[in-house]
Design an enzyme around this catalytic site. Sequence first.
Site, PDB file in Angstrom:
ATOM      1  N   ASP A  70      14.400  14.924 -30.182  1.00 54.62           N
ATOM      2  CA  ASP A  70      13.347  14.039 -29.680  1.00 54.62           C
ATOM      3  C   ASP A  70      11.973  14.681 -29.682  1.00 54.62           C
ATOM      4  O   ASP A  70      11.852  15.895 -29.561  1.00 54.62           O
ATOM      5  CB  ASP A  70      13.595  13.677 -28.209  1.00 54.62           C
ATOM      6  CG  ASP A  70      14.707  12.681 -28.050  1.00 54.62           C
ATOM      7  OD1 ASP A  70      15.030  12.010 -29.025  1.00 54.62           O
ATOM      8  OD2 ASP A  70      15.232  12.603 -26.931  1.00 54.62           O
ATOM      9  N   ARG A  78      19.527   9.123 -21.209  1.00 59.06           N
ATOM     10  CA  ARG A  78      19.677   9.466 -22.624  1.00 59.06           C
ATOM     11  C   ARG A  78      19.837  10.967 -22.866  1.00 59.06           C
ATOM     12  O   ARG A  78      20.146  11.385 -23.968  1.00 59.06           O
ATOM     13  CB  ARG A  78      18.578   8.851 -23.485  1.00 59.06           C
ATOM     14  CG  ARG A  78      17.182   9.224 -23.120  1.00 59.06           C
ATOM     15  CD  ARG A  78      16.183   8.327 -23.832  1.00 59.06           C
ATOM     16  NE  ARG A  78      16.273   8.437 -25.289  1.00 59.06           N
ATOM     17  CZ  ARG A  78      16.051   9.539 -25.977  1.00 59.06           C
ATOM     18  NH1 ARG A  78      15.726  10.653 -25.349  1.00 59.06           N
ATOM     19  NH2 ARG A  78      16.148   9.556 -27.286  1.00 59.06           N
ATOM     20  N   GLU A 111       0.821  -1.222   0.000  1.00 60.31           N
ATOM     21  CA  GLU A 111       0.000   0.000   0.000  1.00 60.31           C
ATOM     22  C   GLU A 111       0.850   1.266   0.000  1.00 60.31           C
ATOM     23  O   GLU A 111       0.367   2.347  -0.275  1.00 60.31           O
ATOM     24  CB  GLU A 111      -0.931   0.010   1.216  1.00 60.31           C
ATOM     25  CG  GLU A 111      -2.094  -0.959   1.120  1.00 60.31           C
ATOM     26  CD  GLU A 111      -2.912  -0.750  -0.153  1.00 60.31           C
ATOM     27  OE1 GLU A 111      -3.464   0.352  -0.314  1.00 60.31           O
ATOM     28  OE2 GLU A 111      -3.000  -1.681  -0.970  1.00 60.31           O
TER      29      GLU A 111
END
Length: 249
Positions: free
Chosen positions: A168, A153, A115
Amino acid sequence: MDFSVLTIFPELINPFSNLGIIGRSIERDLISVSAINIRDFAKGKHKVTDDRPYGGGCGMVMKPEPLAAAIKAAKKKNPSAITIHLTPQGRPFNQKLAHELLDNKGLILICGRYEGVDERITHNFIDDEISIGDYVLTGGEIAALVIIDAVTRLIPGSLGGIDSADKDSFEDDLLEHGHYTRPKSFMGDEVPEVLLSGNHAEIEKWRLETSLIRTFLKRPDLLKKRQLNTQEINILKKWRSDLKKLTHA
Ligand code: 6GU
């Protein structure tokens, strides 16, 4: 950048960090990834890391003592690292946050299970809370891998091409253009002529066009955030007029 992942399942982390760009970045000493087993810091014969919640209710809670000891050990190894709790209640992770995390020397990533973790851990040890989206996972390990991947990256030298990361999707609130490789014809579907032309200005123009149009079609919310320049507005206007001609024909 040093990543320390605190988890009860280090087996989930290690295989991932040996492969591809992450593996190569470790070999090149751009990053390190260590999976720290919280269970190693649990006391007693059974090395228990969870317990029932005070107040009742279902599910288990991660006990504070083993987690606190594991965090202290990780901090000792990397005193300037920040401690991040991976939880669906955290700040939403995105490309901007990946860049922000890059400013740190190290990240200690706490993977909750069950939890969640005892609140006293949050009060005393956590610098930031991050979520990877509005859904619930069984633990933070996949989120830790997502963050390691997205941050690594961005480190110069981690990708092949020097500028691969600035082009990107999301870097400028645009989705990236389409990509083609050989063969020229595949299942009767041809590579767009312009990409074979060798005309770099035309190729860049085509890439910007497809990038704008696919962002408009797939993620119009991104365009709303973005200031369009004159060239971009003209591309969208031309596309609108081309569409009109098509629909009137
Ligand atoms: Cl960081 N943890 C868990 N357990 N579930 C998530 C999450 C994190 N981000 C989205 N869902």
